[in-house]
Design a protein around this motif. Structure first.
Motif, PDB file in Angstrom:
ATOM      1  N   GLN A 117       0.927  -1.333   0.032  1.00 57.04           N
ATOM      2  CA  GLN A 117      -0.013  -0.015  -0.049  1.00 57.04           C
ATOM      3  C   GLN A 117       0.885   1.363  -0.071  1.00 57.04           C
ATOM      4  O   GLN A 117       2.005   1.337   0.524  1.00 57.04           O
ATOM      5  N   GLY A 118       0.294   2.412  -0.539  1.00 59.16           N
ATOM      6  CA  GLY A 118       0.835   3.744  -0.529  1.00 59.16           C
ATOM      7  C   GLY A 118       1.827   3.848  -1.825  1.00 59.16           C
ATOM      8  O   GLY A 118       2.640   4.867  -1.642  1.00 59.16           O
ATOM      9  N   SER A 119       1.779   2.890  -2.545  1.00 62.23           N
ATOM     10  CA  SER A 119       2.866   3.321  -3.710  1.00 62.23           C
ATOM     11  C   SER A 119       1.851   3.367  -5.255  1.00 62.23           C
ATOM     12  O   SER A 119       2.300   3.490  -6.277  1.00 62.23           O
ATOM     13  N   GLY A 120       0.510   3.526  -5.011  1.00 60.91           N
ATOM     14  CA  GLY A 120      -0.243   3.737  -6.253  1.00 60.91           C
ATOM     15  C   GLY A 120      -0.778   2.605  -6.907  1.00 60.91           C
ATOM     16  O   GLY A 120      -1.349   2.690  -7.883  1.00 60.91           O
ATOM     17  N   LEU A 121      -0.450   1.402  -6.386  1.00 66.27           N
ATOM     18  CA  LEU A 121      -0.683   0.269  -7.140  1.00 66.27           C
ATOM     19  C   LEU A 121      -2.324  -0.095  -6.897  1.00 66.27           C
ATOM     20  O   LEU A 121      -2.738  -0.585  -7.657  1.00 66.27           O
ATOM     21  N   GLY A 122      -2.776   0.427  -5.566  1.00 59.71           N
ATOM     22  CA  GLY A 122      -4.357   0.124  -5.834  1.00 59.71           C
ATOM     23  C   GLY A 122      -5.067   1.029  -6.771  1.00 59.71           C
ATOM     24  O   GLY A 122      -6.028   0.587  -7.179  1.00 59.71           O
ATOM     25  N   THR A 123      -4.622   2.164  -6.758  1.00 62.84           N
ATOM     26  CA  THR A 123      -5.203   2.991  -7.900  1.00 62.84           C
ATOM     27  C   THR A 123      -5.085   2.591  -9.375  1.00 62.84           C
ATOM     28  O   THR A 123      -6.027   2.381  -9.986  1.00 62.84           O
ATOM     29  N   GLU A 124      -3.912   2.010  -9.571  1.00 66.76           N
ATOM     30  CA  GLU A 124      -3.593   1.359 -10.828  1.00 66.76           C
ATOM     31  C   GLU A 124      -4.343   0.309 -11.144  1.00 66.76           C
ATOM     32  O   GLU A 124      -4.874  -0.046 -12.303  1.00 66.76           O
ATOM     33  N   ALA A 152      -8.140   8.887   2.525  1.00 69.86           N
ATOM     34  CA  ALA A 152      -7.179   8.724   1.377  1.00 69.86           C
ATOM     35  C   ALA A 152      -8.042   7.888   0.136  1.00 69.86           C
ATOM     36  O   ALA A 152      -7.761   8.464  -0.943  1.00 69.86           O
ATOM     37  N   SER A 153      -8.787   7.020   0.549  1.00 72.18           N
ATOM     38  CA  SER A 153      -9.579   6.243  -0.559  1.00 72.18           C
ATOM     39  C   SER A 153     -10.367   7.100  -1.009  1.00 72.18           C
ATOM     40  O   SER A 153     -10.660   7.327  -2.684  1.00 72.18           O
ATOM     41  N   ASN A 154     -10.957   8.075  -0.496  1.00 75.89           N
ATOM     42  CA  ASN A 154     -11.877   9.160  -0.940  1.00 75.89           C
ATOM     43  C   ASN A 154     -11.407  10.173  -1.718  1.00 75.89           C
ATOM     44  O   ASN A 154     -11.795  10.528  -3.060  1.00 75.89           O
ATOM     45  N   ARG A 155     -10.132  10.603  -1.422  1.00 76.57           N
ATOM     46  CA  ARG A 155      -9.481  11.395  -2.309  1.00 76.57           C
ATOM     47  C   ARG A 155      -8.950  10.781  -3.793  1.00 76.57           C
ATOM     48  O   ARG A 155      -8.958  11.399  -4.781  1.00 76.57           O
ATOM     49  N   VAL A 156      -8.653   9.522  -3.674  1.00 81.87           N
ATOM     50  CA  VAL A 156      -8.377   8.944  -5.177  1.00 81.87           C
ATOM     51  C   VAL A 156      -9.458   8.715  -5.960  1.00 81.87           C
ATOM     52  O   VAL A 156      -9.654   9.197  -6.992  1.00 81.87           O
ATOM     53  N   SER A 157     -10.610   8.405  -5.072  1.00 80.99           N
ATOM     54  CA  SER A 157     -11.821   8.421  -5.951  1.00 80.99           C
ATOM     55  C   SER A 157     -12.252   9.738  -6.602  1.00 80.99           C
ATOM     56  O   SER A 157     -12.939   9.675  -7.803  1.00 80.99           O
ATOM     57  N   ALA A 158     -12.223  10.740  -5.810  1.00 80.04           N
ATOM     58  CA  ALA A 158     -12.367  12.033  -6.561  1.00 80.04           C
ATOM     59  C   ALA A 158     -11.613  12.381  -7.485  1.00 80.04           C
ATOM     60  O   ALA A 158     -12.005  13.071  -8.666  1.00 80.04           O
ATOM     61  N   LYS A 159     -10.342  11.920  -7.541  1.00 82.28           N
ATOM     62  CA  LYS A 159      -9.356  12.365  -8.562  1.00 82.28           C
ATOM     63  C   LYS A 159      -9.641  11.641  -9.976  1.00 82.28           C
ATOM     64  O   LYS A 159      -9.480  12.027 -11.126  1.00 82.28           O
ATOM     65  N   LEU A 160     -10.277  10.473  -9.680  1.00 82.70           N
ATOM     66  CA  LEU A 160     -10.737   9.642 -10.996  1.00 82.70           C
ATOM     67  C   LEU A 160     -11.951  10.209 -11.498  1.00 82.70           C
ATOM     68  O   LEU A 160     -12.710   9.629 -12.569  1.00 82.70           O
ATOM     69  N   GLY A 161     -12.827  10.939 -10.851  1.00 85.29           N
ATOM     70  CA  GLY A 161     -13.981  11.488 -11.444  1.00 85.29           C
ATOM     71  C   GLY A 161     -15.351  10.967 -10.534  1.00 85.29           C
ATOM     72  O   GLY A 161     -16.359  11.111 -11.121  1.00 85.29           O
ATOM     73  N   TYR A 162     -14.957  10.085  -9.635  1.00 87.83           N
ATOM     74  CA  TYR A 162     -16.214   9.932  -8.703  1.00 87.83           C
ATOM     75  C   TYR A 162     -17.038  10.783  -7.902  1.00 87.83           C
ATOM     76  O   TYR A 162     -16.387  11.603  -7.626  1.00 87.83           O
ATOM     77  N   VAL A 163     -18.385  10.567  -7.865  1.00 86.69           N
ATOM     78  CA  VAL A 163     -19.169  11.647  -7.045  1.00 86.69           C
ATOM     79  C   VAL A 163     -19.915  10.910  -6.082  1.00 86.69           C
ATOM     80  O   VAL A 163     -20.236   9.621  -6.225  1.00 86.69           O
ATOM     81  N   ASN A 185     -19.618   8.166 -13.671  1.00 84.45           N
ATOM     82  CA  ASN A 185     -20.188   8.059 -15.164  1.00 84.45           C
ATOM     83  C   ASN A 185     -18.992   7.656 -15.943  1.00 84.45           C
ATOM     84  O   ASN A 185     -17.873   8.448 -16.085  1.00 84.45           O
ATOM     85  N   ALA A 186     -19.115   7.082 -17.142  1.00 82.49           N
ATOM     86  CA  ALA A 186     -18.070   6.800 -18.187  1.00 82.49           C
ATOM     87  C   ALA A 186     -17.551   8.242 -18.562  1.00 82.49           C
ATOM     88  O   ALA A 186     -16.127   8.404 -18.960  1.00 82.49           O
ATOM     89  N   SER A 187     -18.278   9.085 -18.961  1.00 86.16           N
ATOM     90  CA  SER A 187     -18.110  10.261 -19.459  1.00 86.16           C
ATOM     91  C   SER A 187     -17.404  11.157 -18.695  1.00 86.16           C
ATOM     92  O   SER A 187     -16.245  12.112 -18.963  1.00 86.16           O
ATOM     93  N   ASP A 188     -17.228  10.852 -17.133  1.00 92.15           N
ATOM     94  CA  ASP A 188     -16.554  11.850 -16.246  1.00 92.15           C
ATOM     95  C   ASP A 188     -15.252  11.214 -15.884  1.00 92.15           C
ATOM     96  O   ASP A 188     -14.562  11.728 -14.940  1.00 92.15           O
ATOM     97  N   PHE A 189     -14.980   9.904 -16.236  1.00 91.31           N
ATOM     98  CA  PHE A 189     -13.752   9.106 -15.797  1.00 91.31           C
ATOM     99  C   PHE A 189     -12.579  10.073 -16.100  1.00 91.31           C
ATOM    100  O   PHE A 189     -12.178  10.274 -17.459  1.00 91.31           O
ATOM    101  N   VAL A 190     -11.795  10.301 -15.130  1.00 87.99           N
ATOM    102  CA  VAL A 190     -10.280  10.842 -15.453  1.00 87.99           C
ATOM    103  C   VAL A 190      -9.321   9.973 -15.536  1.00 87.99           C
ATOM    104  O   VAL A 190      -8.792   9.269 -14.602  1.00 87.99           O
ATOM    105  N   ARG A 191      -8.965  10.071 -16.716  1.00 89.18           N
ATOM    106  CA  ARG A 191      -8.078   8.687 -17.213  1.00 89.18           C
ATOM    107  C   ARG A 191      -6.640   9.075 -17.251  1.00 89.18           C
ATOM    108  O   ARG A 191      -6.205  10.486 -17.160  1.00 89.18           O
ATOM    109  N   PRO A 192      -5.760   8.097 -17.011  1.00 88.81           N
ATOM    110  CA  PRO A 192      -4.485   8.347 -17.140  1.00 88.81           C
ATOM    111  C   PRO A 192      -3.789   8.374 -18.487  1.00 88.81           C
ATOM    112  O   PRO A 192      -4.496   8.326 -19.050  1.00 88.81           O
TER     113      PRO A 192
END
Length: 210
Positions: A117-124, A152-163, A185-192
């Motif tokens: 944890q803490g290395s971005g693997l969960g987000t990836e 931490a989890s909620n911040r990651v979700s927000a960065k990806l576009g979740y509401v 929503n698919a249209s709101d997904f913040v992509r890498p």
């Protein structure tokens, strides 16, 4: 047609390989879980399965995954991807669909061994299955949930576009906790900048969609 075509499905992200669970991988996961998934003083899961590990040594884990694998139908399915980093199992990224053909919605959930944890693997690994859902299964909405206090989890979700999409109260250890439901929503997904690589979908797509 292969008797179990899901065994050919592979998702690849820049650092990870994700394959649907198999027995060999589940034994690896038990070892990862026994080494620690979270602070024992907290319970991040609605079902407190990590509390049972010291007593059953992973029997319940194995039975859970076997049960979910056995129940897959087009109308109600869950794929538990074992995430591997440098060839070793590190956790699980799940994706599920109920009446997916009509709703085009998926739910995701995950856990990661504490030392990874803490290395971005969960987000990836979450981004990997979101791209799989939106780009390869034609999903329109992805749903998830997190504890209200899991900043931490909620911040990651927000960065990806979740509401936020409401809350739900649960009591995994007998005390009331509040979860935030999340919608993407698919249209709101913040992509890498990268795209997931998908292999073996043609062989198994009829198992999970129509």
């Amino acid at each position: 047609m292969d008797a179990w075509p899901l065994r050919k499905l592979v998702l690849r992200t820049p650092r990870l390989e994700l394959r649907p669970d198999d027995d060999e991988g589940l034994f690896e996961l038990v070892d990862v879980a026994l080494a620690g998934v979270h602070d024992p003083a907290e319970m991040p899961f609605t079902v407190p399965w990590t509390d049972w590990l010291p007593d059953d040594h992973g029997v319940g884990m194995m039975q859970f995954f076997w049960g979910q694998r056995a129940k897959i139908t087009r109308e109600d399915w869950t794929i538990n991807f074992i995430a591997r980093f440098e060839g070793k199992a590190i956790g699980v990224q799940s994706i599920s669909g109920h009446d997916f053909g009509a709703l085009r919605e998926v739910h995701t959930g995950s856990w990661l061994g504490q030392k990874f944890q803490g290395s971005g693997l969960g987000t990836e690994m979450r981004v990997g299955v979101l791209q799989f859902a939106f780009d390869h299964l034609d999903a329109r909405v992805a749903r998830s949930a997190a504890w209200l206090g899991n900043h931490a989890s909620n911040r990651v979700s927000a960065k990806l576009g979740y509401v936020p999409d409401g809350t739900i109260s649960v009591a995994p250890r007998g005390a009331r906790l509040e979860q935030v439901r999340l919608r993407l929503n698919a249209s709101d997904f913040v992509r890498p900048e990268w795209d997931v690589s998908v292999e073996g979908l043609a062989e198994c797509v009829q198992l999970i969609t129509n």
